[in-house]
Motif scaffolding. Structure first.
Motif, PDB file in Angstrom:
ATOM      1  N   ASP A 124       0.832  -1.211   0.000  1.00 43.80           N
ATOM      2  CA  ASP A 124       0.000   0.000   0.000  1.00 43.80           C
ATOM      3  C   ASP A 124       0.863   1.257   0.000  1.00 43.80           C
ATOM      4  OD1 ASP A 124      -2.513  -1.527   0.397  1.00 43.80           O
ATOM      5  OD2 ASP A 124      -1.593  -1.976   2.335  1.00 43.80           O
ATOM      6  N   ARG A 125       1.935   1.217   0.756  1.00 45.17           N
ATOM      7  CA  ARG A 125       2.847   2.363   0.812  1.00 45.17           C
ATOM      8  C   ARG A 125       3.532   2.570  -0.534  1.00 45.17           C
ATOM      9  NH1 ARG A 125       5.432   1.971   6.917  1.00 45.17           N
ATOM     10  NH2 ARG A 125       3.478   1.373   7.894  1.00 45.17           N
ATOM     11  N   GLU A 126       3.892   1.476  -1.197  1.00 44.69           N
ATOM     12  CA  GLU A 126       4.503   1.582  -2.526  1.00 44.69           C
ATOM     13  C   GLU A 126       3.511   2.157  -3.526  1.00 44.69           C
ATOM     14  OE1 GLU A 126       6.000  -2.328  -3.390  1.00 44.69           O
ATOM     15  OE2 GLU A 126       7.672  -2.114  -1.985  1.00 44.69           O
ATOM     16  N   ARG A 127       2.246   1.719  -3.434  1.00 43.59           N
ATOM     17  CA  ARG A 127       1.207   2.231  -4.331  1.00 43.59           C
ATOM     18  C   ARG A 127       0.996   3.728  -4.103  1.00 43.59           C
ATOM     19  NH1 ARG A 127      -2.414  -0.985  -2.747  1.00 43.59           N
ATOM     20  NH2 ARG A 127      -3.703   0.492  -1.600  1.00 43.59           N
ATOM     21  N   PHE A 128       1.012   4.160  -2.836  1.00 42.94           N
ATOM     22  CA  PHE A 128       0.875   5.583  -2.502  1.00 42.94           C
ATOM     23  C   PHE A 128       2.033   6.376  -3.102  1.00 42.94           C
ATOM     24  CE2 PHE A 128       1.890   9.236   0.140  1.00 42.94           C
ATOM     25  CZ  PHE A 128       0.663   9.851   0.296  1.00 42.94           C
ATOM     26  N   ALA A 129       3.262   5.902  -2.893  1.00 40.91           N
ATOM     27  CA  ALA A 129       4.441   6.608  -3.406  1.00 40.91           C
ATOM     28  C   ALA A 129       4.429   6.658  -4.931  1.00 40.91           C
ATOM     29  CB  ALA A 129       5.719   5.939  -2.900  1.00 40.91           C
ATOM     30  N   ASP A 130       4.039   5.571  -5.586  1.00 40.15           N
ATOM     31  CA  ASP A 130       3.948   5.558  -7.054  1.00 40.15           C
ATOM     32  C   ASP A 130       2.924   6.574  -7.545  1.00 40.15           C
ATOM     33  OD1 ASP A 130       5.850   3.543  -7.215  1.00 40.15           O
ATOM     34  OD2 ASP A 130       4.394   1.933  -7.562  1.00 40.15           O
ATOM     35  N   ALA A 131       1.780   6.631  -6.848  1.00 41.03           N
ATOM     36  CA  ALA A 131       0.733   7.577  -7.249  1.00 41.03           C
ATOM     37  C   ALA A 131       1.188   9.019  -7.037  1.00 41.03           C
ATOM     38  CB  ALA A 131      -0.553   7.304  -6.465  1.00 41.03           C
ATOM     39  N   PHE A 132       1.873   9.264  -5.929  1.00 43.41           N
ATOM     40  CA  PHE A 132       2.400  10.616  -5.706  1.00 43.41           C
ATOM     41  C   PHE A 132       3.380  10.989  -6.807  1.00 43.41           C
ATOM     42  CE2 PHE A 132       5.841  13.337  -4.288  1.00 43.41           C
ATOM     43  CZ  PHE A 132       5.130  14.468  -3.937  1.00 43.41           C
ATOM     44  N   ALA A 133       4.314  10.099  -7.122  1.00 46.81           N
ATOM     45  CA  ALA A 133       5.322  10.386  -8.153  1.00 46.81           C
ATOM     46  C   ALA A 133       4.653  10.653  -9.497  1.00 46.81           C
ATOM     47  CB  ALA A 133       6.316   9.237  -8.263  1.00 46.81           C
ATOM     48  N   ALA A 134       3.680   9.823  -9.869  1.00 48.78           N
ATOM     49  CA  ALA A 134       3.003   9.993 -11.156  1.00 48.78           C
ATOM     50  C   ALA A 134       2.284  11.336 -11.220  1.00 48.78           C
ATOM     51  CB  ALA A 134       2.020   8.850 -11.386  1.00 48.78           C
ATOM     52  N   SER A 135       1.626  11.700 -10.147  1.00 46.17           N
ATOM     53  CA  SER A 135       0.905  12.967 -10.105  1.00 46.17           C
ATOM     54  C   SER A 135       1.877  14.147 -10.100  1.00 46.17           C
ATOM     55  CB  SER A 135       0.021  12.987  -8.850  1.00 46.17           C
ATOM     56  OG  SER A 135      -0.624  14.214  -8.694  1.00 46.17           O
ATOM     57  N   TYR A 136       2.876  14.082  -9.240  1.00 47.77           N
ATOM     58  CA  TYR A 136       3.841  15.176  -9.108  1.00 47.77           C
ATOM     59  C   TYR A 136       4.631  15.394 -10.398  1.00 47.77           C
ATOM     60  CZ  TYR A 136       7.595  18.068  -7.297  1.00 47.77           C
ATOM     61  OH  TYR A 136       8.487  19.094  -7.101  1.00 47.77           O
ATOM     62  N   GLN A 137       4.985  14.309 -11.075  1.00 47.35           N
ATOM     63  CA  GLN A 137       5.792  14.404 -12.292  1.00 47.35           C
ATOM     64  C   GLN A 137       4.958  14.604 -13.553  1.00 47.35           C
ATOM     65  OE1 GLN A 137       7.946  10.715 -11.703  1.00 47.35           O
ATOM     66  NE2 GLN A 137       9.710  11.808 -10.866  1.00 47.35           N
ATOM     67  N   GLY A 138       3.634  14.716 -13.404  1.00 51.60           N
ATOM     68  CA  GLY A 138       2.777  15.024 -14.541  1.00 51.60           C
ATOM     69  C   GLY A 138       2.365  13.831 -15.388  1.00 51.60           C
ATOM     70  N   ARG A 139       2.601  12.630 -14.924  1.00 55.48           N
ATOM     71  CA  ARG A 139       2.176  11.440 -15.676  1.00 55.48           C
ATOM     72  C   ARG A 139       0.727  11.082 -15.386  1.00 55.48           C
ATOM     73  NH1 ARG A 139       5.295   7.174 -13.547  1.00 55.48           N
ATOM     74  NH2 ARG A 139       6.042   8.547 -11.914  1.00 55.48           N
ATOM     75  N   ALA A 140       0.168  11.674 -14.332  1.00 55.00           N
ATOM     76  CA  ALA A 140      -1.232  11.447 -13.960  1.00 55.00           C
ATOM     77  C   ALA A 140      -1.815  12.760 -13.471  1.00 55.00           C
ATOM     78  CB  ALA A 140      -1.326  10.386 -12.858  1.00 55.00           C
ATOM     79  N   HIS A 141      -3.126  12.899 -13.615  1.00 56.21           N
ATOM     80  CA  HIS A 141      -3.817  14.089 -13.128  1.00 56.21           C
ATOM     81  C   HIS A 141      -3.851  14.051 -11.599  1.00 56.21           C
ATOM     82  CE1 HIS A 141      -6.629  17.411 -13.149  1.00 56.21           C
ATOM     83  NE2 HIS A 141      -7.429  16.713 -12.361  1.00 56.21           N
ATOM     84  N   GLY A 142      -3.693  15.191 -10.979  1.00 53.62           N
ATOM     85  CA  GLY A 142      -3.674  15.270  -9.520  1.00 53.62           C
ATOM     86  C   GLY A 142      -5.020  15.578  -8.904  1.00 53.62           C
ATOM     87  N   GLY A 143      -6.079  14.952  -9.366  1.00 53.07           N
ATOM     88  CA  GLY A 143      -7.418  15.258  -8.867  1.00 53.07           C
ATOM     89  C   GLY A 143      -7.873  14.375  -7.722  1.00 53.07           C
ATOM     90  N   ARG A 144      -9.093  14.656  -7.267  1.00 55.23           N
ATOM     91  CA  ARG A 144      -9.643  13.987  -6.090  1.00 55.23           C
ATOM     92  C   ARG A 144      -9.890  12.490  -6.300  1.00 55.23           C
ATOM     93  NH1 ARG A 144     -10.360  17.518  -2.335  1.00 55.23           N
ATOM     94  NH2 ARG A 144     -12.018  16.694  -1.034  1.00 55.23           N
TER      95      ARG A 144
END
Length: 168
Positions: A124-144
């Motif tokens: 779960d922690r790895e999934r959280f960190a991956d999602a943060f990285a994707a959002s922060y680096q612009g590979r994913a939208h940072g929405g709710r």
């Protein structure tokens, strides 16, 4: 760890600084240095999500972000908020690692309502960190919808697909 304590900073190639040394144990410093040595460029990020070591720390979890690049709190906070955590403090540290600047940002946060530490195992922690990285680096939208990463166990890619379907 004892060997690391006995080595002068110039032999380790790092100068942590007094503030970092006062806030971290030698064991933590060795782990942080290992992550910093894995950085491949200014856009690369390394993470550690861990339970606070100090009993007086009000955070449920702490999230370290290590980078050679420039990070601003105003840019990071929306991505953490979108993932559903409430950041209650941030501790910035800057080091010199063999002539290069390295920044470590240590965020303390409260878990989303209804979640416990048991909901935040290593995957779960790895999934959280991956999602943060994707959002922060612009590979994913940072929405709710990114809150589904921790509340529903989705990956950031699955949230991206869900977002695309919802827009269609």
């Amino acid at each position: 760890n004892d060997a690391a304590l006995e080595l002068p900073a110039e032999d380790r190639g790092v100068e942590f600084g007094e503030a970092y040394e006062a806030a971290h144990t030698a064991k933590q410093a060795v782990a942080d240095l290992a992550m910093a040595n894995q950085l491949t460029g200014p856009d690369d990020l390394r993470f550690a999500l861990y339970k606070p070591d100090r009993a007086d720390d009000p955070a449920d979890l702490r999230f370290k972000v290590i980078t050679r690049g420039v990070m601003s709190l105003s840019r990071v906070m929306p991505h953490l908020d979108a993932l559903g955590v409430t950041v209650i403090d941030e501790r910035p540290f800057h080091w010199d690692l063999r002539g290069e600047s390295v920044s470590l940002f240590d965020f303390g946060f409260l878990l989303p309502a209804g979640q416990t530490l048991a909901d935040w195992g290593l995957p779960d922690r790895e999934r959280f960190a991956d999602a943060f990285a994707a959002s922060y680096q612009g590979r994913a939208h940072g929405g709710r919808l990114n809150r589904l990463v921790m509340s529903a166990g989705l990956t950031w890619v699955e949230v991206t697909w869900l977002r695309a379907i919802a827009r269609y």
